[in-house]
Design a protein around this motif. Structure first.
Motif: not given
Lengths: 642, 289
Positions: A293, A466, A515-518, A521-522, B7-8, B12, B288-289
């Motif tokens: 995670g 990003y 934008a919803m991914l870390s 994950e991206r 991953p969990a 967000r 993007a973020r």
């Protein structure tokens, strides 16, 4: 200079007198620091720390841990919209809520700071001598005379190891990154502060320069008897420079202890995970993943152990109550409900992989990529004469099918240009490039069918997760597009889901936007897009260097697994020797557009021949002081502390 | 292993997609802009009296009675003329804004993405056109050639393109350097596909700005043309023209000039506010973020 009498003999002795909660007269004491945004999101949640006179303390944490915000609150540099509460005392004086005028007097003189980016930190239109002496005044607060200022600037430059007096008259843009960082340090020390805060001072620098700057900081700290707070994401950097280490996680402190103790016997599962995530330089290990995670936001883990969402040993107690920072042995503190009964688990370390030296396969049919005497020259910008850049100066490279090859080098070595020219993003100006039996030297002149074949031969994954995904398109659309290219028709949902599963992401991510991914994950999605075309060669251009250490290990593991599942060849471009050790069989070391050394990874890193490679290996944090693994080998002599 | 590698899903919450919830000012602007747009279609039908009917004996009446806003110097009902006048006042700028936005977006995309000679030709042409003041040229062209309203629209459409084109081109150049565009190219997508599917949605905020800015400029410019008697034919109920014709009445019946003037100002301001808010929403989505 002024403080040179207070020479510190060692930092280990300081650990006992400066633990959180103890009294005495610490130089800086932070209690219950909270930083929140205007809309009520918590970013730092109850941080306590103390810095004694002349001590060096490292604050270690991944992105989002709140390490930078913590020190920025100390010096009053929080961005607008953020507010700090709690207590920050410097020599007993409360800083939170103090008048700006008082804080301004303190900055530079009492507490000073060095930032990460040496390229934007210095005033671009002032000469170095002026930058260094800008804050200097005489006893009555007047500007110093010109000769005095110059003499001051000269001695201070000498202190940071710059002997060349020309630098005094130079502008920052005329200097290299490492030199600028030295000038910045000299400027920060101009008024002889008793506390220097360094926020990732070496992160933006090349490996060899990084080492020099860290050594300089350590030397200055000890020679001046000055307190140093070093912010870093890199445990190895922390261990090599600082006496005491503070591990921050999701806005609160997980563990405090002396560098040696934390390195050998971590008490918090998170610290242990971080240590395991740091790939060792001297050997290849089976299991890289230390922590699954990614770092949660402090609010999402309020009222429980912040690490409980990722901890292997989390129990109901961890999920319902937040552990307090409790003493655990001399000078050690840990915030874990189970620190007493996890000792043996925490010491358990991954096994080594026997590195097989790959058989050199000169079999011509198996050669996937062959570059011969490859040259790339970037033209000078229009209107400027004769500043053409030779990015590649005759590089020879060959990759066989299914092989994992690394390219190592610092910025400016041409490693990225090499990767980009293989997929046609850069046009070689000389030499030849053969990919999958097709001459790929001049991409644009190839017929459409051959170009399509080249797409199937090589794909690339970029560094920055990003910006490598289109922000307005869903993950499903991005992956579907790539699948569509291979299939020649629209991809079906189950095919996209299968691809997501291949990069270990749940099928529900189809509908999400980047934008919803870390970050990690991206990067998985970016890898998915690249392997959607089922290429024979996957080029990874620094795929993990923008990621947190724990996530980095996950991506490396994924790349290893995908490689063995699909049998594809890997070209791994990186500046990180420890990473390249874990994932490649063979490496090329590049320096200024040329390959200076190549061969089996273990060979090249174990018995370096070229002077540059030797410098590169030496500059890895912790390489000379302790074993490169930073004591992650189970060394029993330290014993269990609790 | 696999279990560990999944991953969990990170929490967000602030990135969740929400329906567009405008602030009160934006909502009000949107309502007013929609109302004005409705007037361009149904304005004449809503008018209580025929906007062209003259009544010389009932000229310059103050508000009240049969005429809610009074009458002008020819005895025409001000309210009816104001309602009917929306058509020419708004339709022209709308056309100009659409043409400007479409052309500047397409040309900006081509110039920015293809680069090279295409870029040089398009950009230099744009520079030449940009150096010409639109309103001045429109006044001269319409004054010399006649043609009034239609010619005004054509001239203003062409002369407004370069401003938008420049900002679109700059935005395209910025996007073009990003890895997601390079990735699309590396997986073998064509230039046309990359321009339309990848770049265009990401420069939507700039395209929106171009549209709303062009609308506001054109709205004021066309009204000015009408005010100067160069736009619509004499006698047509048009806001700019009404202001010009009724300014002599400003003491007998101020509403004759004030009503169209207020609508010009309010429409221009509301269109701008709405544009700004929509841009903001579009930019938020593309983050993007």
């Amino acid at each position: 200079m002024k403080a040179s009498s207070a020479h510190q003999s060692g930092t280990a002795a300081l650990t006992t007198r400066s633990d959180p909660g103890s009294s005495g007269a610490p130089l800086l004491s932070v209690k219950g620091l909270r930083v929140a945004t205007q809309d009520g999101r918590t970013l730092v949640d109850g941080v306590d720390l103390q810095v004694a006179e002349g001590e060096s303390l490292a604050i270690v944490g991944e992105s989002g841990s709140g390490k930078s915000l913590t020190v920025r609150s100390v010096i009053g540099l929080l961005a607008g919209g953020l507010s700090a509460s709690g207590s920050i005392r410097y020599r007993g004086k409360e800083l939170l809520g103090a008048k700006e005028k008082e804080l301004a007097r303190l900055r530079g003189g009492g507490i000073s700071m060095v930032f990460q980016d040496p390229f934007t930190m210095l005033h671009p239109m002032r000469r170095c001598a002026d930058i260094i002496t800008e804050t200097l005044r005489d006893d009555r607060g007047r500007h110093l005379r010109r000769e005095v200022r110059r003499a001051q600037a000269r001695t201070r430059l000498a202190e940071v190891g710059i002997k060349d007096e020309h630098v005094l008259n130079q502008y920052p843009f005329e200097l290299s990154g490492g030199m600028r960082q030295r000038v910045a340090i000299a400027a920060a020390l101009a008024r002889d502060p008793s506390l220097l805060i360094a926020d990732e001072p070496s992160t933006a620098l090349d490996a060899t320069t990084q080492r020099e700057v860290l050594d300089l900081l350590q030397r200055l700290q000890q020679a001046r008897g000055m307190a140093l707070v070093l912010i870093t994401h890199d445990l190895r950097v922390a261990f090599s420079v600082c006496g005491r280490v503070n591990v921050l996680y999701a806005g609160s402190i997980a563990e405090v202890g002396s560098a040696q103790d934390v390195a050998t016997t971590p008490l918090h599962p998170y610290t242990r995970g971080l240590l395991r995530s740091e790939p060792p330089l001297d050997r290849k290990v089976t299991d890289l993943v230390g922590i699954p995670g990614s770092v949660p936001s402090p609010d999402s883990v309020a009222g429980r152990c912040p690490f409980s969402t990722r901890c292997t040993w989390a129990t109901d107690r961890c999920r319902s109550r937040r552990p307090e920072l409790k003493a655990a042995g001399s000078g050690r503190w840990v915030a874990c409900h189970h620190h007493g009964d996890l000792g043996s688990h925490l010491a358990d370390m991954p096994a080594d992989i026997e590195e097989s030296v790959p058989a050199p396969s000169p079999d011509a049919t198996a050669v996937l990529l062959k570059a011969t005497d490859l040259h790339v020259t970037y033209d000078a910008p229009r209107g400027r004469k004769g500043r053409a850049v030779h990015a590649l100066k005759g590089v020879d490279l060959s990759i066989c099918a299914g092989e994992s090859v690394g390219i190592v080098g610092e910025s400016g070595s041409g490693k990225t240009t090499l990767g980009r020219s293989i997929v046609g993003l850069v046009h070689p100006t000389g030499g030849s490039l053969t990919l999958g039996g097709i001459d790929a030297t001049s991409y644009t002149r190839l017929p459409r069918t051959q170009r399509a074949e080249l797409r199937r031969a090589a794909q690339i994954v970029f560094q920055d997760p990003y910006s490598s995904l289109n922000p307005v398109r869903t993950i499903g659309a991005t992956l579907g597009e790539a699948l569509g290219v291979r299939l020649g028709r629209k991809a079906r949902p189950h095919e996209i889901e299968a691809l997501l599963e291949r990069v270990r992401l749940p099928a529900s991510y189809c509908q999400r936007r980047p934008a919803m991914l870390s970050g990690g994950e991206r990067q998985r999605v970016a890898i998915g897009r690249a392997i959607a075309l089922e290429p024979q060669l996957l080029i990874c251009d620094e795929p993990v260097s923008a990621l947190d250490v724990s996530v980095q290990a996950q991506i490396l593991t994924l790349l290893r697994e995908i490689r063995s599942e699909l049998g594809l060849a890997l070209l791994f471009i990186t500046h990180d020797l420890a990473v390249v050790r874990q994932i490649t069989d063979r490496i090329y070391v590049m320096y200024r557009g040329e390959v200076v050394e190549s061969g089996p990874t273990a060979d090249v890193l174990g018995h370096t021949r070229h002077a540059y490679t030797q410098r590169l290996v030496r500059s890895v944090p912790g390489a000379a002081t302790t074993t490169p693994s930073g004591g992650t080998r189970p060394s029993r002599e330290a014993g269990e502390q609790d | 292993m696999t279990m560990e590698a999944i991953p969990a899903a990170p929490a967000r919450s602030h990135h969740k997609r929400r329906p567009w919830r405008p602030d009160p000012l934006t909502a009000l602007s949107a309502v007013i802009v929609c109302a004005v747009l409705a007037l361009t279609v149904w304005g004449s039908a809503l008018a209580p009296q025929p906007p062209m009917r003259q009544d010389l004996f009932g000229a310059a009446l103050p508000p009240g009675g049969e005429h809610l806003l009074g009458t002008d110097q020819l005895g025409r009902d001000i309210l009816s003329r104001t309602l009917a006048g929306a058509r020419t006042a708004v339709l022209g700028p709308l056309i100009i804004a659409l043409v400007t936005a479409v052309f500047s977006t397409c040309l900006g995309l081509l110039a920015g993405y293809i680069g090279g000679i295409t870029d040089s030709v398009v950009s230099r042409l744009a520079d030449v056109v940009y150096s010409v003041p639109p309103l001045l040229v429109a006044i001269v062209a319409v004054g010399v050639l006649g043609g009034g309203y239609t010619l005004g629209i054509v001239v203003l459409s062409i002369l407004n393109i370069p401003a938008g084109l420049r900002s679109i081109r700059a935005a395209v150049l910025e996007q073009k350097a990003l890895p997601y565009i390079e990735s699309a190219w590396v997986i073998g997508k064509s230039g046309t596909h990359i321009m339309w599917v990848h770049i265009l949605p990401n420069i939507r905020p700039i395209a929106l700005t171009t549209f709303f800015l062009a609308f506001t400029y054109a709205f004021v410019d066309l009204s000015t043309l009408s005010f100067l008697g160069l736009g619509v034919a004499p006698g047509t109920s048009d806001w700019g023209r009404m202001v010009a014709e009724s300014r002599v009445l400003v003491f007998q019946n101020p509403w004759a000039a004030l009503a169209p003037l207020l609508l010009i100002v309010v429409t221009a301001v509301c269109a701008n506010l709405l544009g700004e808010s929509l841009e903001g929403a579009a930019a938020e989505k593309g983050k993007a973020r």
